[in-house]
Design a protein around this motif. Structure first.
Motif, PDB file in Angstrom:
ATOM      1  N   GLN A 196       0.816  -1.216   0.000  1.00  0.00           N
ATOM      2  CA  GLN A 196       0.000   0.000   0.000  1.00  0.00           C
ATOM      3  C   GLN A 196       0.852   1.271   0.000  1.00  0.00           C
ATOM      4  O   GLN A 196       0.311   2.376   0.102  1.00  0.00           O
ATOM      5  N   LYS A 229      -4.545   0.806  -2.687  1.00  0.00           N
ATOM      6  CA  LYS A 229      -5.987   1.033  -2.816  1.00  0.00           C
ATOM      7  C   LYS A 229      -6.769   0.560  -1.597  1.00  0.00           C
ATOM      8  O   LYS A 229      -7.970   0.779  -1.510  1.00  0.00           O
ATOM      9  N   TYR A 230      -6.108  -0.126  -0.657  1.00  0.00           N
ATOM     10  CA  TYR A 230      -6.739  -0.554   0.590  1.00  0.00           C
ATOM     11  C   TYR A 230      -8.065  -1.278   0.317  1.00  0.00           C
ATOM     12  O   TYR A 230      -9.139  -0.849   0.722  1.00  0.00           O
ATOM     13  N   THR A 231      -7.966  -2.372  -0.373  1.00  0.00           N
ATOM     14  CA  THR A 231      -9.142  -3.147  -0.764  1.00  0.00           C
ATOM     15  C   THR A 231      -9.653  -3.980   0.408  1.00  0.00           C
ATOM     16  O   THR A 231      -8.981  -4.149   1.435  1.00  0.00           O
ATOM     17  N   ASP A 232     -10.828  -4.539   0.243  1.00  0.00           N
ATOM     18  CA  ASP A 232     -11.387  -5.443   1.256  1.00  0.00           C
ATOM     19  C   ASP A 232     -10.472  -6.645   1.461  1.00  0.00           C
ATOM     20  O   ASP A 232     -10.332  -7.149   2.585  1.00  0.00           O
ATOM     21  N   GLU A 233      -9.877  -7.123   0.373  1.00  0.00           N
ATOM     22  CA  GLU A 233      -8.957  -8.265   0.478  1.00  0.00           C
ATOM     23  C   GLU A 233      -7.753  -7.912   1.353  1.00  0.00           C
ATOM     24  O   GLU A 233      -7.308  -8.721   2.175  1.00  0.00           O
TER      25      GLU A 233
END
Length: 436
Positions: A29, A253-257
């Motif tokens: 990140q 992008k700090y995704t849910d994953e």
């Protein structure tokens, strides 16, 4: 030595192999220019998540992974703000808890306003905060420490975007040294306090800190702390000014994953309870202590040796955290990262403060700052006492220390002495080490 700390170039971080997946996850990140500067900053945040666990240091004392402090130093506009974004991501559980506690306080304040003055007021709710705001006052800090101690010895974590914010938290700049030392040593607050509710307690201070600052403010802030132990307790991570690439850094992008994976690691920290001895980590720390003594002899630098003691402890605590994050399993890659953390901290300190440590001058330009120099590497394979004496004088050291330094080098089997020629020769053992 495995890493060179006298050069302007930072010691290269080792490859992140098995057991360091959490570090790679967080760096996914961040922009590439921030990889190495950010890594030492992660461990105080993780350390604040562990409570109810102690680890045995090689000296047989038991330590908690609290009291961890790290200062990220880089020029203004050099992407230090990425640390705050990552800290918030790691501390999402803290923030959720603190929001619920804040709601309790707000509800209590509303209730107090509706109660008649002639009746006993409703008692303040029993609340505590894990991730207090950076503008917290010293009184609130101590009050929160009391609450955290009452709830099983929890740790509060602070992320200070500017180093000067520590003054407010500590109750003034003159108190910074005392509070930070108490934090690092897991000591008591130091005094009972009188409030409108009576005498408060004297809690054990459990806190972790990350700080961001530019080189000028960093040097100004710590200039009176360089010899009292506060400076050594703080881990420094320095990012030199990079090239003018003209490219805007790309962030994650700090995704849910990402959050799902991160939460799995946080759960391991929360679940860690008991007392543990991590033998491969302790063996590594013992070996690094010897390396630090050898480095101090090669540079004839007592201050470097003193600073290395706490650099070892801080890196060792990071190793304990890595062990927990890796399902309580040790790997070679984890050891390599812990070793790098020691040298990176010492290199950073020398890059920022070398001239101040030498003569107290805080105005010198950055180009004048150099770390301790390995004098043996600067000499030919066979040399005389006079050559070492001349080198010492060139580096600003006295010639009286020449004989003792040669004695130490012979003792450590770095060199041998020929009584026939009166010359000293580097041993094959030393030459092999220096080629690594």
């Amino acid at each position: 030595m495995k890493y060179e700390i006298s050069k302007a170039t930072a010691p290269a971080m080792p490859n992140l192999g098995k057991g360091t997946e959490i570090v790679k996850l967080l760096l996914s990140q961040a922009s590439k220019d921030m990889y190495e500067p950010l890594v030492p900053m992660f461990f105080p945040i993780f350390g604040a998540h562990i409570f109810g666990a102690e680890f045995q240091y090689p000296d047989f004392s038991w330590k908690e992974p609290t009291g961890m402090m790290a200062n990220l130093v880089a020029k203004s506009g050099d992407n230090k703000g990425q640390l705050t974004t990552l800290a918030k991501a790691i501390c999402r559980d803290f923030s959720q808890h603190d929001k619920a506690e804040e709601d309790k306080i707000l509800e209590w304040q509303k209730q107090k306003q509706t109660e008649p003055d002639n009746k006993k007021k409703t008692a303040r709710p029993d609340v505590f905060f894990r991730f207090p705001p950076s503008n917290t006052t010293n009184a609130a800090f101590i009050q929160n420490a009391l609450a955290l101690e009452a709830h099983g010895g929890l740790t509060q974590y602070f992320n200070l975007p500017e180093v000067e914010m520590a003054d407010r938290l500590c109750g003034g700049h003159k108190q910074v040294s005392v509070l930070l030392r108490n934090v690092y040593d897991r000591d008591k607050a130091g005094a009972l306090r009188a409030t409108s509710d009576g005498i408060t307690g004297n809690p054990t201070i459990r806190a972790c800190f990350t700080v961001s600052s530019n080189p000028v403010s960093t040097r100004q802030f710590y200039k009176y702390e360089l010899t009292n132990g506060t400076f050594g307790r703080m881990v420094f991570s320095y990012k030199p000014r990079g090239s003018r690439s003209g490219r805007i850094p790309r962030l994650g992008k700090y995704t849910d994953e990402f959050y799902q994976k991160l939460d799995e690691y946080i759960a391991r920290l929360d679940a860690c309870k008991g007392r543990f001895i991590i033998r491969p980590l302790n063996k590594l720390t013992d070996r690094m202590a010897q390396d630090m003594a050898e480095l101090a002899d090669l540079t004839d630098d007592d201050l470097l040796f003193e600073l290395s003691h706490r650099s070892l402890v801080s890196a060792w605590k990071a190793g304990c955290i890595l062990w927990v994050l890796n399902n309580q399993t040790w790997t070679k890659s984890m050891g390599e990262l812990v070793e790098w953390l020691v040298y990176h901290d010492l290199w950073s300190k020398m890059q920022i403060f070398a001239d101040m440590l030498k003569d107290g001058d805080i105005s010198a330009s950055e180009t004048s700052k150099t770390g301790p120099k390995n004098m043996l590497d600067s000499l030919p394979d066979t040399f005389s006492e006079t050559q070492l004496e001349a080198l010492r004088l060139e580096l600003g050291k006295n010639k009286e220390g020449t004989k003792n330094q040669l004695k130490q080098w012979v003792f450590r089997k770095f060199i041998t002495f020929s009584s026939e020629t009166g010359l000293y020769t580097k041993t094959n053992e030393y030459l092999k080490k220096s080629d690594v």
